[in-house]
Design a protein around this motif. Structure first.
Motif, short mmCIF file in Angstrom:
data_model
loop_
_atom_site.label_atom_id
_atom_site.label_comp_id
_atom_site.label_asym_id
_atom_site.label_seq_id
_atom_site.Cartn_x
_atom_site.Cartn_y
_atom_site.Cartn_z
N GLU A 35 -19.47 -40.99 -53.79
CA GLU A 35 -18.03 -40.98 -53.49
C GLU A 35 -17.70 -41.34 -52.05
O GLU A 35 -16.55 -41.61 -51.72
CB GLU A 35 -17.43 -39.60 -53.80
N MET A 36 -18.69 -41.27 -51.18
CA MET A 36 -18.52 -41.69 -49.78
C MET A 36 -17.51 -40.83 -49.03
O MET A 36 -16.95 -41.28 -48.03
CB MET A 36 -18.05 -43.15 -49.71
N GLU A 37 -17.19 -39.66 -49.51
CA GLU A 37 -16.37 -38.76 -48.71
C GLU A 37 -17.31 -38.02 -47.77
O GLU A 37 -18.54 -38.07 -47.92
CB GLU A 37 -15.59 -37.79 -49.61
N ASP A 38 -16.73 -37.31 -46.78
CA ASP A 38 -17.59 -36.70 -45.78
C ASP A 38 -18.25 -35.40 -46.26
O ASP A 38 -19.25 -34.97 -45.70
CB ASP A 38 -16.81 -36.45 -44.49
N SER A 39 -17.67 -34.75 -47.26
CA SER A 39 -18.26 -33.51 -47.79
C SER A 39 -18.14 -33.51 -49.30
O SER A 39 -17.25 -34.13 -49.86
CB SER A 39 -17.51 -32.28 -47.26
#
Lengths: 336, 336
Positions: A35-39
């Motif tokens: 998803e390439m989100e930070d968390s």
């Protein structure tokens, strides 16, 4: 497509994204990494959690019985499980050396995936860094785990009581002897394999069977049994007495240890537990352990006795008692 | 006592325990690391959590504005905070090269402690491995963080809408230019310092001020602003238009970037945020940001427009529009 790791794989641009989406996420198959989100955002089944972290620098990377990927997942899963928690989530951070073969990286990731599946945990977040040739040795992994504490237990190395039994679940030293022998080409690597194993299901069975009868459990890794029992004795200010003839040691392992000048008591294992249980629960604990292949050799190897607080003694094969010291150092790097 | 790291520091015996109790636990001052249990047992204020992991291989280890310890804590705290969570707990895993100076290790641990304190997070679990000389470069860190999601928000790079404003909170590229210049001895390292900073308090203020008016926030690290805006555009299938004259770039940084042949758009920062906010909330967001020293230069640098989905364009200083590509690679290793 390149066949080995290049610096741009770690630069955060399109090539990093390709490595993550085409290799890491596509093998691990978990949503959050892709998803390439930070968390990763997660829902827990409870508010009491266990957290543990471990880096893995094992050499060689691949061995009979496992590889760095299996050991990285099993090690952290086991650390969560011995605390009494149910392992749920793992993060996976990778440091790659420029030039590392992508085929080996994929093989390691497959092993991470399979081991996580067998343990029933999800890899929820990841990170990949690349350093220049010569700045690391191939690949280092870090796994950090989150488990949920669902049982009303407080397993602790401080809770030992006189009369408690000490159980060891498998042959001592096999993992270390296999790796040392493979590194040096001694030949024992074909006769002794690593014991690397996921043990959370075993531990859940023991806790189901014994509940509060289990004082504490420890994964017998770096430092070996000698270190674990000394930490128990110190934490509980208890006296432990082991029986050397009852220690499970494979003859080939004993022979190799002799040859290498190392003591099996202090060798790292990767699928071996030390449990302290109240004597009323020993039989139930052994029955639960014997129901699993990885722990079918579980046996009582000693007990907590009246004696000098904080010490460990062992009755030798010659019938004489000797002290089991906390080893100061061991000079055996990179076994995990 | 030895002045540098030896293999026995990682062997799991008495010397490992000494390093943990006398150096690591005594500096970090947290209970769990000193307890020598396999996991930290923690109570969370809620069941919805954020988890993130990051390894740090920055070179040089010490620089003006921070060091590897500060960056390791700030980086993970910021990653948790941009997801909308309140950072609570961090683990710290260390890979040390044999021969690494213990004085430098202590200096790094002090920095870890101070940065964690300023962020209001606790280091709850740790691990230390030692590899032989030449098998790593000094010290690598991994921090993994757990935060709690207390706000009814869903910040996501998929939620951008036409008309949203894009805010950047600080000068671009300072961290990278400082480190590259220090490595090469170019002289700019005395004029541009790293922007490394803990930003969870800033983010909390913005979310207090704007609530659901914030679409998403990203810590502009590896890959730089160019990568972040492209990831936003792709995830939301939106068109972004930036204004180059509005991008905050220090003249010295621009000059150094020119000299080094690198583009500030793709340089890593360590204390710089990119926020996308609904236009009704832009003023409130900027007001909240301007209340903190680290983000006092926050400015609108572009917006989400009608245009080809998944693309980023930029109006140059010459008034002409150009495409901001996702850079494939950058060949700038070890900036974080």
């Amino acid at each position: 497509m390149t066949k080995s790791v290049v610096l741009d794989h770690g630069a955060g641009g399109g090539m990093s994204q390709e490595l993550i989406s085409d290799t890491i996420a596509s093998i691990l198959g978990d949503t959050y990494i892709g998803e390439m989100e930070d968390s990763a955002l997660l829902e827990l089944p409870g508010r009491r959690i266990a957290v543990t972290t471990d880096s893995f620098v094992v050499e060689p990377l691949f061995f009979d019985g496992g590889d760095i990927g299996k050991i990285a997942v099993a090690g952290t899963v086991n650390d969560l499980a011995v605390s009494g928690s149910r392992p749920l989530y793992l993060t996976l951070a990778v440091v790659l050396e420029e030039g590392f073969a992508l085929a080996d990286f994929r093989r390691i990731l497959h092993s991470v995936r399979d081991t996580a599946a067998s343990a029933g945990v999800h890899i929820v977040a990841g990170d990949t860094k690349v350093v220049r040739r010569g700045e690391a040795d191939g690949i280092f992994l870090n796994t950090t785990g989150v488990g949920v504490l669902e049982r009303p237990l407080h397993l602790s190395s401080r809770s030992l009581r006189t009369g408690d039994d000490i159980i060891v679940t498998g042959y001592l030293g096999d993992h270390s002897i296999h790796l040392l022998s493979q590194r040096e080409g001694l030949g024992f690597e074909h006769r002794v394999r690593s014991d690397c194993a996921v043990l959370n299901h075993v531990i859940a069975d023991v806790l189901d069977a014994c509940g509060e009868g289990v004082r504490c459990i420890r994964d017998v890794t770096r430092g070996g049994l000698g270190t674990v029992v000394n930490e128990f004795a110190q934490a509980s200010q208890a006296a432990l007495l082991l029986s050397q003839p009852d220690l499970p040691v494979r003859p080939e392992t004993a022979m190799a240890a002799d040859m290498l000048g190392v003591d099996v008591m202090y060798l790292a294992n990767e699928g071996n537990l030390c449990l302290v249980v109240s004597p009323q629960h020993t039989e139930a604990a052994l029955k639960a352990l014997h129901g699993h292949d990885e722990t079918k050799r579980a046996a009582v190897v000693g007990r907590v006795v009246d004696g000098e607080p904080g010490t460990v003694r062992m009755t030798g094969t010659d019938g004489r008692e000797k002290t089991v010291d906390l080893l100061y150092g061991a000079q055996l790097p990179r076994l995990c």
